[in-house]
Design a protein around this motif. Sequence first.
Motif, mmCIF file in Angstrom:
data_model
loop_
_atom_site.group_PDB
_atom_site.id
_atom_site.type_symbol
_atom_site.label_atom_id
_atom_site.label_comp_id
_atom_site.label_asym_id
_atom_site.label_seq_id
_atom_site.Cartn_x
_atom_site.Cartn_y
_atom_site.Cartn_z
ATOM 1 N N ALA A 112 0.886 -1.143 0.037
ATOM 2 C CA ALA A 112 -0.140 -0.027 -0.040
ATOM 3 C C ALA A 112 0.872 1.355 -0.122
ATOM 4 C CB ALA A 112 -0.773 0.135 1.415
ATOM 5 N N LYS A 113 0.209 2.174 -0.871
ATOM 6 C CA LYS A 113 1.091 3.514 -0.946
ATOM 7 C C LYS A 113 0.647 4.544 0.184
ATOM 8 C CE LYS A 113 1.629 3.126 -5.906
ATOM 9 N NZ LYS A 113 1.367 3.558 -7.097
ATOM 10 N N VAL A 114 1.360 4.810 1.287
ATOM 11 C CA VAL A 114 0.904 5.552 2.622
ATOM 12 C C VAL A 114 1.590 6.709 2.761
ATOM 13 C CG1 VAL A 114 0.767 5.204 4.903
ATOM 14 C CG2 VAL A 114 0.424 3.109 3.380
ATOM 15 N N VAL A 115 0.616 7.645 3.292
ATOM 16 C CA VAL A 115 1.143 8.971 3.720
ATOM 17 C C VAL A 115 0.871 9.012 4.907
ATOM 18 C CG1 VAL A 115 1.218 11.377 3.287
ATOM 19 C CG2 VAL A 115 1.797 10.021 1.479
ATOM 20 N N VAL A 116 1.726 9.762 5.915
ATOM 21 C CA VAL A 116 1.249 9.976 7.238
ATOM 22 C C VAL A 116 0.787 11.627 7.165
ATOM 23 C CG1 VAL A 116 2.008 10.476 9.754
ATOM 24 C CG2 VAL A 116 2.754 8.402 8.363
ATOM 25 N N VAL A 117 -0.602 11.695 7.814
ATOM 26 C CA VAL A 117 -0.860 13.155 7.840
ATOM 27 C C VAL A 117 -1.001 13.448 9.279
ATOM 28 C CG1 VAL A 117 -3.003 14.813 7.036
ATOM 29 C CG2 VAL A 117 -1.932 13.059 5.413
ATOM 30 N N GLU A 118 -0.448 14.905 9.510
ATOM 31 C CA GLU A 118 -0.663 15.367 10.767
ATOM 32 C C GLU A 118 -1.249 16.865 10.692
ATOM 33 O OE1 GLU A 118 -1.163 15.649 14.128
ATOM 34 O OE2 GLU A 118 0.834 15.443 14.888
ATOM 35 N N ASP A 119 -1.839 17.602 11.636
ATOM 36 C CA ASP A 119 -2.304 18.793 11.572
ATOM 37 C C ASP A 119 -1.204 19.721 11.716
ATOM 38 O OD1 ASP A 119 -1.868 18.385 14.261
ATOM 39 O OD2 ASP A 119 -4.089 17.983 14.618
ATOM 40 N N ILE A 120 -0.552 19.760 12.913
ATOM 41 C CA ILE A 120 0.438 20.593 13.069
ATOM 42 C C ILE A 120 1.634 20.126 13.480
ATOM 43 C CG2 ILE A 120 1.228 22.902 14.383
ATOM 44 C CD1 ILE A 120 -1.928 23.404 14.387
ATOM 45 N N ILE A 121 2.864 20.390 13.048
ATOM 46 C CA ILE A 121 4.034 19.826 13.553
ATOM 47 C C ILE A 121 5.182 20.782 14.257
ATOM 48 C CG2 ILE A 121 5.400 19.956 11.393
ATOM 49 C CD1 ILE A 121 6.414 17.236 11.868
ATOM 50 N N SER A 122 5.671 20.432 15.513
ATOM 51 C CA SER A 122 6.598 21.213 16.199
ATOM 52 C C SER A 122 7.933 20.659 16.184
ATOM 53 C CB SER A 122 5.912 21.769 17.735
ATOM 54 O OG SER A 122 4.710 22.219 17.525
ATOM 55 N N THR A 123 7.690 19.359 17.065
ATOM 56 C CA THR A 123 9.052 18.728 17.039
ATOM 57 C C THR A 123 9.222 17.671 16.282
ATOM 58 O OG1 THR A 123 8.173 17.323 19.002
ATOM 59 C CG2 THR A 123 9.534 19.361 19.478
ATOM 60 N N GLY A 124 7.978 17.180 15.767
ATOM 61 C CA GLY A 124 7.653 15.805 14.945
ATOM 62 C C GLY A 124 7.597 14.755 15.789
ATOM 63 N N LEU A 125 7.432 14.800 17.217
ATOM 64 C CA LEU A 125 7.286 13.495 17.778
ATOM 65 C C LEU A 125 5.986 12.612 17.569
ATOM 66 C CD1 LEU A 125 8.096 11.886 20.330
ATOM 67 C CD2 LEU A 125 6.798 13.286 21.815
ATOM 68 N N SER A 126 4.980 13.167 17.361
ATOM 69 C CA SER A 126 3.612 12.383 17.069
ATOM 70 C C SER A 126 3.807 11.678 15.867
ATOM 71 C CB SER A 126 2.408 13.128 17.029
ATOM 72 O OG SER A 126 2.180 13.570 18.369
ATOM 73 N N VAL A 127 4.193 12.506 14.744
ATOM 74 C CA VAL A 127 4.642 11.944 13.604
ATOM 75 C C VAL A 127 5.505 10.588 13.291
ATOM 76 C CG1 VAL A 127 5.624 12.434 10.977
ATOM 77 C CG2 VAL A 127 3.990 14.143 12.216
ATOM 78 N N ARG A 128 6.685 11.106 14.170
ATOM 79 C CA ARG A 128 7.689 9.963 14.238
ATOM 80 C C ARG A 128 7.304 8.583 14.898
ATOM 81 N NH1 ARG A 128 10.907 14.288 15.903
ATOM 82 N NH2 ARG A 128 12.561 15.017 14.412
ATOM 83 N N GLU A 129 6.217 8.938 15.785
ATOM 84 C CA GLU A 129 5.339 7.735 16.519
ATOM 85 C C GLU A 129 4.784 7.093 15.799
ATOM 86 O OE1 GLU A 129 5.333 8.491 21.148
ATOM 87 O OE2 GLU A 129 4.098 9.889 19.924
ATOM 88 N N THR A 130 4.008 7.912 14.775
ATOM 89 C CA THR A 130 3.196 7.332 13.832
ATOM 90 C C THR A 130 3.868 6.456 12.879
ATOM 91 O OG1 THR A 130 1.620 9.178 14.010
ATOM 92 C CG2 THR A 130 1.325 7.765 12.085
#
Length: 198
Positions: free
Chosen positions: A110-128
């Motif tokens: 599957a071709k996947v992109v992680v989408v976040e609302d607002i990024i500051s340090t990137g922690l939530s995106v990295r965890e995702t």
Amino acid sequence: MKTQKVLKIFKEAGALLEGHFILSSGRHSRKFLQKAFVFMNPDATSKLCKALAKKIAKEFGEVEYVVSPAVGAIIPGYETARHLKAKSMFVEREDGVFKLRRGFELPKGAKVVVVEDIISTGLSVRETIDAIKDLDIKLLGAAVLIDRSGGKIDLGLPLVSLAEYEVESFDPNNLPDDLKDTPAVKPGSRDLSKNTKK
């Protein structure tokens, strides 16, 4: 969509707050983007996510799945997926770690992109990313509505942002005098599960 237009939508929604805030990262700031005020308005949310989807498609080509961190990014993740004609799912914390739950599964290749609302340090995106990176998928990159780092975040994957809005933040042990004397508010959603009875 240019950064000023994105910020105008946030301002019109009353989502650009000033005071003393504790960010999801634990750092402190004089400004906070309360995206929930924007996401109350389906038209504004659709406008932002349509523009983000356009940038994602230009950068990554076809996207089949959007994965977002709960709770804050569920709405923009879904709406961005809708404009990409992709499927949407989200990761949730289980024992403090993001996981795909509720029977969500990403099919092989599957071709996947992680989408976040607002990024500051990137922690939530990295965890995702950590929650799905070992699956047999094509993780194309990540995308955010607003990059508060001003383009300084390195996720180890390509990052697409609709707007960059660098906001000064401070280590909680090294606050400027004006913030030391002002009570702090923590408006984010990262610690919601700690307050939820099981």
